[in-house]
Design a protein around this motif. Sequence first.
Motif, PDB file in Angstrom:
ATOM      1  N   THR A 277       0.875  -1.363   0.140  1.00 55.89           N
ATOM      2  CA  THR A 277      -0.119   0.205   0.012  1.00 55.89           C
ATOM      3  C   THR A 277       0.849   1.419   0.024  1.00 55.89           C
ATOM      4  N   ARG A 278       1.948   1.142   0.617  1.00 53.95           N
ATOM      5  CA  ARG A 278       2.729   2.311   0.840  1.00 53.95           C
ATOM      6  C   ARG A 278       3.607   2.574  -0.605  1.00 53.95           C
ATOM      7  N   LEU A 279       4.066   1.581  -1.141  1.00 55.60           N
ATOM      8  CA  LEU A 279       4.728   1.618  -2.503  1.00 55.60           C
ATOM      9  C   LEU A 279       3.653   2.335  -3.615  1.00 55.60           C
ATOM     10  N   THR A 280       2.263   1.727  -3.439  1.00 54.59           N
ATOM     11  CA  THR A 280       1.353   2.101  -4.596  1.00 54.59           C
ATOM     12  C   THR A 280       0.850   3.746  -4.107  1.00 54.59           C
ATOM     13  N   ASP A 281       0.801   3.865  -2.806  1.00 56.51           N
ATOM     14  CA  ASP A 281       0.596   5.292  -2.496  1.00 56.51           C
ATOM     15  C   ASP A 281       1.430   6.398  -3.017  1.00 56.51           C
ATOM     16  N   ASP A 282       2.782   5.782  -2.935  1.00 51.50           N
ATOM     17  CA  ASP A 282       3.893   6.646  -3.466  1.00 51.50           C
ATOM     18  C   ASP A 282       3.951   6.871  -4.797  1.00 51.50           C
ATOM     19  N   GLY A 283       3.375   6.171  -5.618  1.00 53.25           N
ATOM     20  CA  GLY A 283       3.129   6.255  -7.095  1.00 53.25           C
ATOM     21  C   GLY A 283       4.062   5.312  -7.674  1.00 53.25           C
ATOM     22  N   ALA A 284       4.605   4.286  -6.936  1.00 49.03           N
ATOM     23  CA  ALA A 284       5.457   3.581  -7.699  1.00 49.03           C
ATOM     24  C   ALA A 284       4.837   2.587  -8.837  1.00 49.03           C
ATOM     25  N   GLU A 285       5.542   2.326 -10.080  1.00 47.22           N
ATOM     26  CA  GLU A 285       4.811   1.575 -11.121  1.00 47.22           C
ATOM     27  C   GLU A 285       4.550   0.439 -10.687  1.00 47.22           C
ATOM     28  N   GLU A 286       3.377  -0.148 -11.399  1.00 43.16           N
ATOM     29  CA  GLU A 286       3.148  -1.660 -10.790  1.00 43.16           C
ATOM     30  C   GLU A 286       3.903  -2.814 -11.046  1.00 43.16           C
ATOM     31  N   THR A 287       4.650  -2.864 -11.966  1.00 44.71           N
ATOM     32  CA  THR A 287       5.949  -3.956 -12.412  1.00 44.71           C
ATOM     33  C   THR A 287       6.766  -3.820 -10.971  1.00 44.71           C
ATOM     34  N   LEU A 288       7.237  -2.528 -10.585  1.00 45.83           N
ATOM     35  CA  LEU A 288       8.285  -2.518  -9.432  1.00 45.83           C
ATOM     36  C   LEU A 288       7.719  -2.939  -7.985  1.00 45.83           C
ATOM     37  N   VAL A 289       6.247  -2.539  -7.966  1.00 44.10           N
ATOM     38  CA  VAL A 289       5.536  -2.959  -6.874  1.00 44.10           C
ATOM     39  C   VAL A 289       5.519  -4.515  -6.653  1.00 44.10           C
ATOM     40  N   ARG A 290       5.126  -4.872  -7.849  1.00 45.12           N
ATOM     41  CA  ARG A 290       4.967  -6.532  -8.033  1.00 45.12           C
ATOM     42  C   ARG A 290       6.235  -7.457  -7.793  1.00 45.12           C
ATOM     43  N   ASP A 291       7.231  -7.016  -8.321  1.00 40.97           N
ATOM     44  CA  ASP A 291       8.456  -7.664  -8.276  1.00 40.97           C
ATOM     45  C   ASP A 291       9.166  -7.339  -6.707  1.00 40.97           C
ATOM     46  N   VAL A 292       9.229  -6.217  -6.394  1.00 42.55           N
ATOM     47  CA  VAL A 292       9.841  -6.149  -5.032  1.00 42.55           C
ATOM     48  C   VAL A 292       9.074  -6.560  -3.751  1.00 42.55           C
ATOM     49  N   THR A 293       7.799  -6.716  -4.010  1.00 39.81           N
ATOM     50  CA  THR A 293       6.957  -7.409  -2.815  1.00 39.81           C
ATOM     51  C   THR A 293       7.176  -8.949  -2.873  1.00 39.81           C
ATOM     52  N   ALA A 294       7.370  -9.550  -4.070  1.00 39.18           N
ATOM     53  CA  ALA A 294       7.563 -10.707  -4.199  1.00 39.18           C
ATOM     54  C   ALA A 294       8.988 -11.333  -3.789  1.00 39.18           C
ATOM     55  N   THR A 295       9.851 -10.167  -4.086  1.00 34.70           N
ATOM     56  CA  THR A 295      11.372 -10.514  -3.764  1.00 34.70           C
ATOM     57  C   THR A 295      11.461 -10.602  -2.226  1.00 34.70           C
ATOM     58  N   ILE A 296      10.771  -9.641  -1.400  1.00 32.70           N
ATOM     59  CA  ILE A 296      10.773  -9.350  -0.022  1.00 32.70           C
ATOM     60  C   ILE A 296      10.201 -10.593   0.738  1.00 32.70           C
ATOM     61  N   TYR A 297       9.026 -11.119   0.153  1.00 32.03           N
ATOM     62  CA  TYR A 297       8.087 -12.307   0.503  1.00 32.03           C
ATOM     63  C   TYR A 297       9.128 -13.549   0.539  1.00 32.03           C
ATOM     64  N   SER A 298       9.937 -13.809  -0.537  1.00 32.38           N
ATOM     65  CA  SER A 298      10.415 -15.032  -0.750  1.00 32.38           C
ATOM     66  C   SER A 298      11.774 -15.041  -0.147  1.00 32.38           C
ATOM     67  N   SER A 299      12.361 -13.982   0.022  1.00 37.28           N
ATOM     68  CA  SER A 299      13.891 -14.034   0.802  1.00 37.28           C
ATOM     69  C   SER A 299      13.696 -13.842   2.202  1.00 37.28           C
ATOM     70  N   GLY A 300      12.791 -12.807   2.489  1.00 38.06           N
ATOM     71  CA  GLY A 300      12.491 -12.773   4.026  1.00 38.06           C
ATOM     72  C   GLY A 300      11.913 -13.955   4.655  1.00 38.06           C
ATOM     73  N   ALA A 301      11.039 -14.531   4.585  1.00 41.91           N
ATOM     74  CA  ALA A 301      10.327 -15.597   5.010  1.00 41.91           C
ATOM     75  C   ALA A 301      11.537 -16.806   5.095  1.00 41.91           C
ATOM     76  N   ASP A 302      12.057 -17.210   3.759  1.00 44.91           N
ATOM     77  CA  ASP A 302      12.897 -18.234   4.043  1.00 44.91           C
ATOM     78  C   ASP A 302      14.089 -18.184   4.761  1.00 44.91           C
ATOM     79  N   THR A 303      14.810 -17.052   4.818  1.00 48.29           N
ATOM     80  CA  THR A 303      16.096 -16.804   5.617  1.00 48.29           C
ATOM     81  C   THR A 303      15.878 -16.462   6.993  1.00 48.29           C
ATOM     82  N   THR A 304      14.895 -16.140   7.572  1.00 51.69           N
ATOM     83  CA  THR A 304      14.649 -15.959   8.678  1.00 51.69           C
ATOM     84  C   THR A 304      14.323 -17.550   9.239  1.00 51.69           C
ATOM     85  N   ASN A 305      13.382 -17.971   8.737  1.00 53.55           N
ATOM     86  CA  ASN A 305      12.870 -19.220   9.283  1.00 53.55           C
ATOM     87  C   ASN A 305      14.059 -20.150   9.410  1.00 53.55           C
ATOM     88  N   ALA A 306      15.281 -20.236   8.285  1.00 52.11           N
ATOM     89  CA  ALA A 306      16.397 -20.738   8.569  1.00 52.11           C
ATOM     90  C   ALA A 306      17.247 -20.737   9.863  1.00 52.11           C
TER      91      ALA A 306
END
Length: 509
Positions: A277-306
């Motif tokens: 929501t914050r990226l969208t409200d800041d006017g970030a382009e949709e492709t960037l929002v889609r890619d950045v959020t998926a990157t955070i989700y995949s890397s953040g959940a995986d490394t921390t649970n390890a």
Amino acid sequence: MATLLNPSPSPWLLLVGLVVVFSIFVRAYSTRSRTSLPLPPGPPPLPFLGNVLDFPKKHLGPEFHALSQKYGDVVSLKVLGRSVILVDTYEAACELLEKRSANYSHRPHLVMVDMTELDWIFVFQNYGPHWRKYRRALQQAFVSEAITRYFPVQLQTTRDLLRALLATPANFSAHIKFSFAATILRIVYGLDVTPGDEAYYTLVERLATVTNDIATPGQFLVEAFPSLQRLPAWFPGARFKRVAAAWRAESISIRDQLYASAKDAMGSRGVNESIITRLTDDGAEETLVRDVTATIYSSGADTTNAAVHAFVLAMAMYPDVQRKAQAELDRVVGPDRLPDFTDRAHLPYVSALVKEVLRWHVIAPVGGAHRSAADDEFRGFHIPSGALVIPNLWAMSRDPTHYPDPERLDPERFLLNGQLNPDVRDPTTFVFGFGRRICPGRIFAESSLFITCASILHALDVSAPLDASGALRTLEMKAASLAVAHPEPFECRIVARSPHMAELVRSND
């Protein structure tokens, strides 16, 4: 006609020719002068194969370190015509990857990234304007002042984790995985999931598996022989093409499904504040929002649970360390509440334990490979343009100069007179990477580890399982040989520290 075919050279043409020849000579001479320095020492290469046989197939950290003990802290390998530079010490890594980050912030070109179209994942992106744009978006999500916004979600999911561990302790691994998937899902996408709903965790686990396989050196022969891409998918040895096609479809589907679910929730059920929501409200382009959020989700959940799996195993292996941490929590937090983030400054032993877990089991043993953009000179050695530069984070975590008896879990190595000792090298200075490639989510990861470890320690006892005779079994750390080194599956016992603590956990909903 003969005159036209064989014209006599004019004085001007001769002059131009001499200038060209002289320029070529000067360039060749200067190039030879630049490259007359030797490469860093290393094992002698074989004809054509180079050092392929010297390149480890698994346990990259220890095996690279063995090469460095023989040849020095900066080692050169030649792998099928490409220079690979192994960096074994923190000092050398800082000199190259921090102080000269403009030259070493690039990533190697990976054929499997092209074939799977995974260049939307930030860790695979090459350094440049596109990378910097994505980096800014990630930094905005994880600047220090933004981290405190995530504390309520982290506290809630951590207390959900405690209840799950108390209810079905044998399923501790699944509970940990779900907890961090739920935390990142809520923070990144604004989506809430209920315990037992494994659909979203399955998505992140699959995406992380694909990313880890591609990022682990030596996994695919096509990286060494790019011409293999021309083979038809049915040809023997071309299984990688079928794998790449399946992974491409799966990863894109996961990325788009997560984004669509969040957009649907934003439109139909109201908006939970989140990174999307914050990226969208800041006017970030949709492709960037889609890619950045998926990157955070995949890397953040995986490394921390390890990392948390490594912590649980460490507590089962080192009960004396667990008791000291629990004694500090009893003094600071007391018996009638659970820890929160305001306790962190008053829990130096627990903070030291988190640092020691990060050192004792480095989640990414060799970090991400960097690529040199231009020729460089280091300590009288030549590092050629295009060389892969691999920092051995595992070796840095085992440096006996800074960490005596490095295989032993000892949080007190980071303490002096009961407080954190700033003179001991903090493992967070290297386990999250170097230079412009340092992990942008490192502060968030540390806060997640702290509240999870402190909460488990305060409420629960972790111990090794019993054998048939009722004696404690001996546990040891064994880890997968991938870019993210998850501990291999293990068993342990988890119980409430007391009936009162069990009731406290159940009542904190």
